[in-house]
Write a protein that holds these residues in place. Sequence first.
Motif, short mmCIF file in Angstrom:
data_model
loop_
_atom_site.label_atom_id
_atom_site.label_comp_id
_atom_site.label_asym_id
_atom_site.label_seq_id
_atom_site.Cartn_x
_atom_site.Cartn_y
_atom_site.Cartn_z
N ILE B 36 89.66 46.37 -41.93
CA ILE B 36 90.04 45.88 -43.00
C ILE B 36 91.05 47.12 -44.42
O ILE B 36 91.84 47.73 -44.71
CB ILE B 36 88.77 45.49 -43.88
CG1 ILE B 36 88.16 44.06 -44.07
CG2 ILE B 36 89.37 45.54 -44.70
CD1 ILE B 36 87.20 43.67 -44.40
N ILE B 37 89.55 48.39 -43.76
CA ILE B 37 90.03 49.38 -44.32
C ILE B 37 91.13 49.82 -43.96
O ILE B 37 92.04 50.45 -45.06
CB ILE B 37 89.05 50.95 -43.97
CG1 ILE B 37 87.61 50.48 -44.63
CG2 ILE B 37 89.34 52.17 -44.61
CD1 ILE B 37 86.25 51.13 -43.94
N ALA B 186 87.56 46.67 -52.05
CA ALA B 186 87.19 46.63 -52.37
C ALA B 186 86.86 48.79 -52.17
O ALA B 186 87.43 49.64 -53.41
CB ALA B 186 86.49 46.10 -53.77
N ILE B 187 86.27 49.06 -51.86
CA ILE B 187 85.85 50.33 -50.59
C ILE B 187 87.04 50.45 -50.93
O ILE B 187 86.90 52.02 -50.76
CB ILE B 187 84.67 50.30 -50.33
CG1 ILE B 187 83.13 49.29 -50.53
CG2 ILE B 187 84.25 51.45 -49.43
CD1 ILE B 187 82.65 49.94 -52.22
N GLN B 217 81.62 53.62 -43.95
CA GLN B 217 82.95 54.63 -43.04
C GLN B 217 83.89 56.18 -43.81
O GLN B 217 84.11 56.79 -43.17
CB GLN B 217 83.88 53.24 -42.55
CG GLN B 217 83.48 52.95 -41.41
CD GLN B 217 83.92 51.66 -40.78
OE1 GLN B 217 84.76 51.59 -41.03
NE2 GLN B 217 83.28 50.90 -39.96
N VAL B 218 84.07 55.63 -45.55
CA VAL B 218 84.87 55.88 -45.94
C VAL B 218 84.52 57.35 -46.50
O VAL B 218 85.08 58.58 -46.34
CB VAL B 218 85.65 55.73 -47.50
CG1 VAL B 218 86.29 53.81 -47.12
CG2 VAL B 218 84.05 55.40 -48.40
N ARG B 223 89.50 62.63 -45.15
CA ARG B 223 89.89 62.19 -47.20
C ARG B 223 90.11 60.70 -48.12
O ARG B 223 90.46 60.22 -48.47
CB ARG B 223 91.23 61.38 -45.81
CG ARG B 223 92.43 62.28 -45.39
CD ARG B 223 92.99 62.54 -44.46
NE ARG B 223 91.89 61.97 -43.36
CZ ARG B 223 92.89 61.85 -41.61
NH1 ARG B 223 93.71 62.21 -41.43
NH2 ARG B 223 91.09 61.48 -41.14
N GLY B 224 88.63 59.98 -47.27
CA GLY B 224 87.75 59.08 -47.88
C GLY B 224 87.09 59.41 -49.45
O GLY B 224 87.45 59.75 -50.35
N ALA B 225 86.20 58.79 -49.13
CA ALA B 225 85.26 59.17 -50.63
C ALA B 225 83.89 59.93 -50.59
O ALA B 225 83.31 59.02 -49.44
CB ALA B 225 85.95 58.28 -51.66
N ALA B 226 83.31 60.45 -50.95
CA ALA B 226 81.83 60.58 -50.91
C ALA B 226 81.06 59.32 -51.87
O ALA B 226 81.71 58.66 -52.61
CB ALA B 226 81.55 61.70 -51.84
N ILE B 227 80.21 58.54 -51.33
CA ILE B 227 79.10 58.14 -52.12
C ILE B 227 78.19 58.40 -52.02
O ILE B 227 77.49 59.64 -52.35
CB ILE B 227 79.36 56.63 -50.84
CG1 ILE B 227 78.31 57.41 -49.81
CG2 ILE B 227 80.03 56.37 -50.30
CD1 ILE B 227 77.55 56.68 -48.22
#
Lengths: 431, 431
Positions: B36-37, B186-187, B217-218, B223-227
């Motif tokens: 999906i990502i 959405a994530i 995963q992100v 290059r993704g995002a922190a959570i």
Amino acid sequence: MKIVSWKDLNEQERVDILTRPATADDGSKAKLVADIISNIRNRGDEALLEYSRKFDRLESDHIKLTADEIKSACDRVDSELKTALKNAYDNISMFHRAQKPAPVVVSTRPGVTCELHTHPIDSVGLYVPGGSAPLVSTVLMLAVPAQIAECPKVILCSPPPVSDAIVYAATLCGVNDIYTVGGAQAIAAMAYGTETVPKVNKIFGPGNSFVTEAKKQVSADFRGAAIDMPAGPSEVLVIADESANPAFAASDLLSQAEHGPDSQVVLLSTNPNYGNEVIAEVEKQVQQLSRKDIANRALEKSIAIVCESLEEACAISNIYAPEHLIVETREPRALLPYLRNAGSIFIGGWTPESVGDYASGTNHTLPTYGYAKTCSSLGLADYLRRYTVQEATTEGLTNLSRTVELMADAEGLTAHKRAVTIRMDILNGAK
Amino acid sequence: MKIVSWKDLNEQERVDILTRPATADDGSKAKLVADIISNIRNRGDEALLEYSRKFDRLESDHIKLTADEIKSACDRVDSELKTALKNAYDNISMFHRAQKPAPVVVSTRPGVTCELHTHPIDSVGLYVPGGSAPLVSTVLMLAVPAQIAECPKVILCSPPPVSDAIVYAATLCGVNDIYTVGGAQAIAAMAYGTETVPKVNKIFGPGNSFVTEAKKQVSADFRGAAIDMPAGPSEVLVIADESANPAFAASDLLSQAEHGPDSQVVLLSTNPNYGNEVIAEVEKQVQQLSRKDIANRALEKSIAIVCESLEEACAISNIYAPEHLIVETREPRALLPYLRNAGSIFIGGWTPESVGDYASGTNHTLPTYGYAKTCSSLGLADYLRRYTVQEATTEGLTNLSRTVELMADAEGLTAHKRAVTIRMDILNGAK
């Protein structure tokens, strides 16, 4: 080191020039590290000793330094270096002590008290790389905040043979549980525990790509350990105008370049001539470095960008989000309001990066690789956990009851509502 | 719900009873989420719409709510619920405003200034689950601190159809960029950006196992995002003595049990009779819940532990590290010094968990699954990044120079030393 003009770059080129190189990984490193972790978990000390003999040529038959070994190591440290370490320790302690958070206590409604408190993390493990250059400063940067936070258990791992200066610096910070183990196996031992090495809740410290991969893996497992922050190659960005001495800017760029061939070095200036002067100085100074070859490899990928204005330089720095940001301009403080996303900012020509790396008092453990957009520079807060406490009196519960019941209704959570209603029924019945 | 005596358990049984069940994952979920990502990254909005139609039966032809849609949604919200949301908003705002950190400015040596400042994170994405029970409280818990931190960009995603109350709560917090997308897609959209959904630096909020996996995963990709924090099933631990009303304790255990079949519910009491009374109350009250089946499944794995003393109860709680810790004893505050590793502590019989879940002012986003040993309850600090600033005058550099040079020598880093020496030579030459 190449020089480009920002205004000559198209949008894609601007993105590309500020994009850090991806760290190569074909999955074989991840597999190897997973195997090491699995072996340490299953066989404990036995595996730890095997790996240490194989990878780190461990000669000792024990991995925890004895009190005698610690004392002898400390005795061997040169007294001038001891004084230097004590000075640095004092400054780092002073700055991190000032970071102690005050508890927050707020009465949000009559009878409702909300509080924010902190506790030290129960147990922390510090990793200090060994190798050619023992990072004695890293001991102070990791152990001083642990000491000030009053973490009940602090241990330190460093590959054999642990340098005397590292042992001395550890004892300065009250750390006497020192293990002569390194690499992924040390991270695994601290994350899961062995017969000798106690399991810790959180692991701090830099390391090579195996250490980094091991930290990533143990922190992804809820049975493992938390880690300080994600890691990438070290980097510096210097913003300088013509008022700055090109030799100073060059020396700061080289301080970063000598860290490793994958270090990132960026110069932003408003004048192409100045940029070329710095590059000439870099090429001159690099000849005098003991780690010249490493620095030269880092410089091959490094860039000087000519900007139209200092405001544009700030904007570029904010996109790049450097670990270290050195501002050598006529009025460096005037740029602070425009600067975001940097790990640590060094103000003016008399504040080289090495001052903060060692002794000014700030922490040199900083977010790299663009993580400065979300991660903080290491500080006391990383050794503490924040938790809330709340108390409602009968008056307080009464004041909140209708709000809670309506919101629980909206969410369809009957039990949440009933936990209030059941109490209000008793309060109302008692009237 | 079974009852056991701590003293009757051997060491392994004690470990086992406090061990949370591992979340089952055969890797297929990770693979599905990775796909999906990857699709969202490659095909942007096109893929986002496809997934939303497939998984969430999206009917709209656009995913960003228009100003008109937002206004209509707000108009439809019941005025009593609006008042409740405003009350909760006020309390949460008050408590989170009080968390604003003061800058730290310390002169560690004459001429050396070290500072700790904070900046809001540039852009944050809030995820609010939809489904049967729209979590309107979650909007406030995630968006209020973003508002107080003054994050320049705040967006919110929630699966279609977004409930009116969620829209209203978002606008209360100044969030007007609302996207009707949910799940892993959405994530992924928030982490990497699509034509419509902007990329953000950090993602906050709870979700189902796909959302959790996507956040994991992100956040592992630079290059993704922190959570915000790692996620696990919700949980409560209640410490109660005979002074506590068994019906109260039971209602609190059920508040947690109704969250989901994997919720964890633990009662610690010093008296077996009391423990049995609470269990009887739980069995009675559960019958009256709309989510009775869910609660019953959670209760099947839940335990009441009889302890020898309240001190022992505290020690057990510290090992378990509960998300919510409710203390219903004769002198609940007296136990606070013994309690560590809890996300949020609720003091006394008139402070049910639902008070903090909705309206007291504390944040209900708390570390689960034992992460309370290292993670903090969500607060203003999670929307800020801390960075340091340092400045040395010529006097300051002079005061630090010898220390830096000696430490750089010890680490074999010539360029670090030279950055100081080159400046000191000029200062000394100028004398």
